[in-house]
Scaffold this motif. Structure first.
Motif, PDB file in Angstrom:
ATOM      1  N   GLY A  98      -0.474 -29.421 -12.838  1.00  0.00           N
ATOM      2  CA  GLY A  98       0.762 -29.753 -13.548  1.00  0.00           C
ATOM      3  C   GLY A  98       0.530 -30.857 -14.573  1.00  0.00           C
ATOM      4  N   HIS A 247      10.218 -34.159 -15.196  1.00  0.00           N
ATOM      5  CA  HIS A 247       9.887 -32.825 -14.690  1.00  0.00           C
ATOM      6  C   HIS A 247      10.691 -31.759 -15.449  1.00  0.00           C
ATOM      7  N   THR A 250       9.496 -31.457 -19.013  1.00  0.00           N
ATOM      8  CA  THR A 250       8.215 -30.744 -19.095  1.00  0.00           C
ATOM      9  C   THR A 250       8.466 -29.243 -19.150  1.00  0.00           C
ATOM     10  N   ARG A 251       9.404 -28.783 -18.311  1.00  0.00           N
ATOM     11  CA  ARG A 251       9.695 -27.344 -18.303  1.00  0.00           C
ATOM     12  C   ARG A 251      10.291 -26.916 -19.633  1.00  0.00           C
TER      13      ARG A 251
ATOM     14  N   THR B  93      -1.570 -20.740 -13.631  1.00  0.00           N
ATOM     15  CA  THR B  93      -2.491 -21.499 -12.785  1.00  0.00           C
ATOM     16  C   THR B  93      -3.507 -20.578 -12.115  1.00  0.00           C
TER      17      THR B  93
END
Lengths: 262, 332
Positions: A98, A247, A250-251, B93
């Motif tokens: 992440g 968070h 970021t998305r 990922t």
């Protein structure tokens, strides 16, 4: 074990790779500590016990906060900003890890490296020249927790600022505002305990207070028992809110992404 | 969508498009208008396992955007994309663990730390077993000649050394697909040769599928058995180099050495593009019969030497990018 502890470890090594540079910064922080201290001593001579601090508290506050400039990066900024602007963030976005977690881990290593090399000199110099206020072992442990939370709050704020570059072409205006807010409302210029009335109440409730004022108050032993728990909870609340916002941002950034520079 | 009997393709792109919305100031004042920029405009292609494919196009053609979609950094605006059977943006990922990427103009290495440390961090990032890591690192160190600078901070490495370090970093987890975005940019001839030789072996001996974007014509001629050319976000060509030369009907060049220097030769349908002493360069249209031209020249002039040269790939591509040549997209 995941990759993040390794990122922290390598960031620590990276930020301690240039000890001479760090020594120069520590020296600067110490010199400015003496300048700030003389101003604060003047203020506390005129207004003894201002905000519940005595003169030793004020001087300790001054040198402690000079020592924290590096760890909480009070002047703002983050390497991520440059990477977004140059397009190098593509590398960060491609990694199987992440983005926020990676940079948080990196920032913790940076803060630890900065504390190791830049934390000591201002404190030692201040304590040699002025009467100083040292905490006991319990106070020191509480301070360590408050400092760690302060670093998290600092990261939370700077990460949001860095991500803003995905939307802004030029972040200089934003940085200028952020710098003023950061210096003024963290207590770096004048301790927030000296702010009068509503201004003081508001300043002490903002996230910048969690970076400098709260850890310093914990160091000076101004909180104990429930008060101490409340101070740490205040920091933790801001850290959680800012990191949570980071968070979400970021998305959003991933969705609207335009990578600069091909 | 793998054809029956063949293993599923490494990359499958069907009508993939990516557009960006930009806001621009409309004249003076604060009003802004939205404009849509189409970076990739409905591209379809398939890359099979073990292929070595060049992905070419002029600057701004949409190559890097395609690579960012293939690696899951960007999400296509429309169309479907599968890499190793996965949706790159949804399974970024998991996909990253199966592919390797090198962005030639950027580095994944840590600037202030020795190369070895960056490779250790990569091992942790991709959760590579210690024994597998040791084996691959030894192998890559030998092939890429990393030994002399493994313990040097990355900031002190030459560009060629850094690129070899980045290649090692992209391959330590043993990816099936390697995506390279201009891996030889700025390298000297020796470093280029090392990188090319390495990529050739990786593809031939390990069967690693490689997709390469480059502006380096040496890379294309030496490495790519197949080229995809994008222009203005669309696929303009898909095939091998010989077919590319034919498809764009590029002119050939006849280099004639006369017995003595003289004025440019005169022959119907032939243009002299350059003279240098007794040597002259004649442009030969694709439709012209080279034998007849040579015979015609020999009749009129005293010739001491003659050579027929295929258009080199640089001329072919330049013509294609400029739109000089008529070409029809060829099905794969």
């Amino acid at each position: 074990m995941g990759v993040f502890p390794w990122v922290t470890w390598f960031a620590f090594r990276r930020h301690t790779a240039y000890p001479l540079g760090s020594a120069a910064e520590a020296l600067t922080n110490t010199v400015f500590g003496f300048i700030r201290a003389s101003v604060l001593i003047g203020l506390w001579r005129a207004r003894p016990h201002l905000g519940g601090y005595d003169q030793a508290d004020a001087v300790t506050f001054c040198f402690l906060t000079q020592a924290l400039i590096g760890p909480v990066q009070i002047f703002g900024g983050m390497e991520l900003t440059q990477r977004i602007r140059s397009g190098d963030v593509a590398i960060d976005l491609y990694r199987p890890a992440g983005l926020q977690g990676w940079w948080l881990a990196d920032d913790l290593g940076r803060a630890a490296g900065s504390l190791a090399l830049r934390g000591g000199p201002p404190m030692v110099a201040g304590a040699l020249v002025f009467p100083f206020h040292w905490p006991g072992p319990g106070g020191l442990a509480a301070f360590a927790a408050a400092l760690a939370l302060g670093v998290l709050v600092s990261f939370g704020l700077r990460y949001l600022m860095a991500l803003a570059v995905f939307w802004l072409h030029d972040d200089r205006g934003l940085n200028a505002v952020a710098l003023v807010m950061s210096l003024f409302f963290s207590g770096m210029i004048v301790p927030l305990v000296a702010f009068p009335g509503t201004l003081g109440t508001v300043a002490r409730a903002l996230p910048w207070a969690a970076q400098i004022q709260v850890p310093a108050d914990v160091f000076l032993g101004k909180h104990s028992g429930a008060g101490l728990a409340g101070a740490l909870a205040f920091q933790a609340m801001w850290a959680a809110a800012l990191i949570g916002a980071g968070h979400l941002l970021t998305r959003a950034a991933r969705r609207r992404l335009v990578i600069h520079g091909g | 969508m793998g054809r029956s009997g063949t293993p599923p393709a490494m990359i499958e792109a069907v009508d993939v498009a990516k557009s960006f919305t930009l806001r621009r100031r409309a004249g003076r004042g604060p009003r802004r208008v939205r404009t849509t920029l189409s970076a990739v405009d409905g591209v379809s292609f398939t890359v099979g396992r073990g292929e070595f494919v060049g992905y070419l196009g002029p600057n701004g053609a949409g190559k890097s955007t395609t690579i960012k979609m293939l690696t899951g950094i960007l999400t296509p605006s429309s169309g479907t994309l599968r890499v190793c059977g996965m949706d790159p943006s949804r399974e970024r990922t998991a996909l990253a663990r199966r592919i390797g990427v090198v962005f030639g103009q950027r580095t994944t290495l840590w600037w202030d730390l020795p190369l070895r440390d960056s490779l250790t961090l990569i091992r942790r990032l991709y959760r590579v077993e210690a024994s597998a890591h040791r084996r691959r690192l030894a192998e890559l160190t030998a092939l890429l000649e990393l030994e002399p600078f493994l313990d040097t901070p990355v900031r002190q490495l030459s560009l060629g050394q850094r690129m070899r370090g980045d290649l090692a970093a992209a391959l330590l987890h043993g990816p099936e697909l390697l995506v390279l975005d201009e891996p030889t940019i700025g390298l000297d001839v020796v470093s280029k040769a090392t990188v090319r030789g390495f990529l050739e072996r990786l593809n031939a001996e390990r069967g690693t599928t490689i997709l390469l974007t480059t502006h380096d014509l040496g890379d294309i001629e030496r490495l790519c058995r197949r080229v995809l050319i994008v222009d203005h976000g669309r696929l303009a060509f898909d095939g091998d180099l010989a077919r590319l030369r034919q498809a764009v009907a590029a002119d050939r060049m006849l280099v004639v050495e006369l017995a003595r220097p003289g004025p440019p030769v005169e022959l119907d349908g032939i243009e002299v593009v350059r003279t240098e002493g007794p040597r002259q360069w004649l442009r030969l249209p694709r439709a012209a019969n080279a034998a007849a031209v040579v015979a015609g020249l020999a009749e009129r002039y005293e010739i001491s030497d003659i050579a027929l040269r295929e258009a080199d790939i640089e001329e072919v591509l330049a013509g294609l990018y400029r739109g000089d040549h008529a070409y029809t997209p060829t099905p794969p």
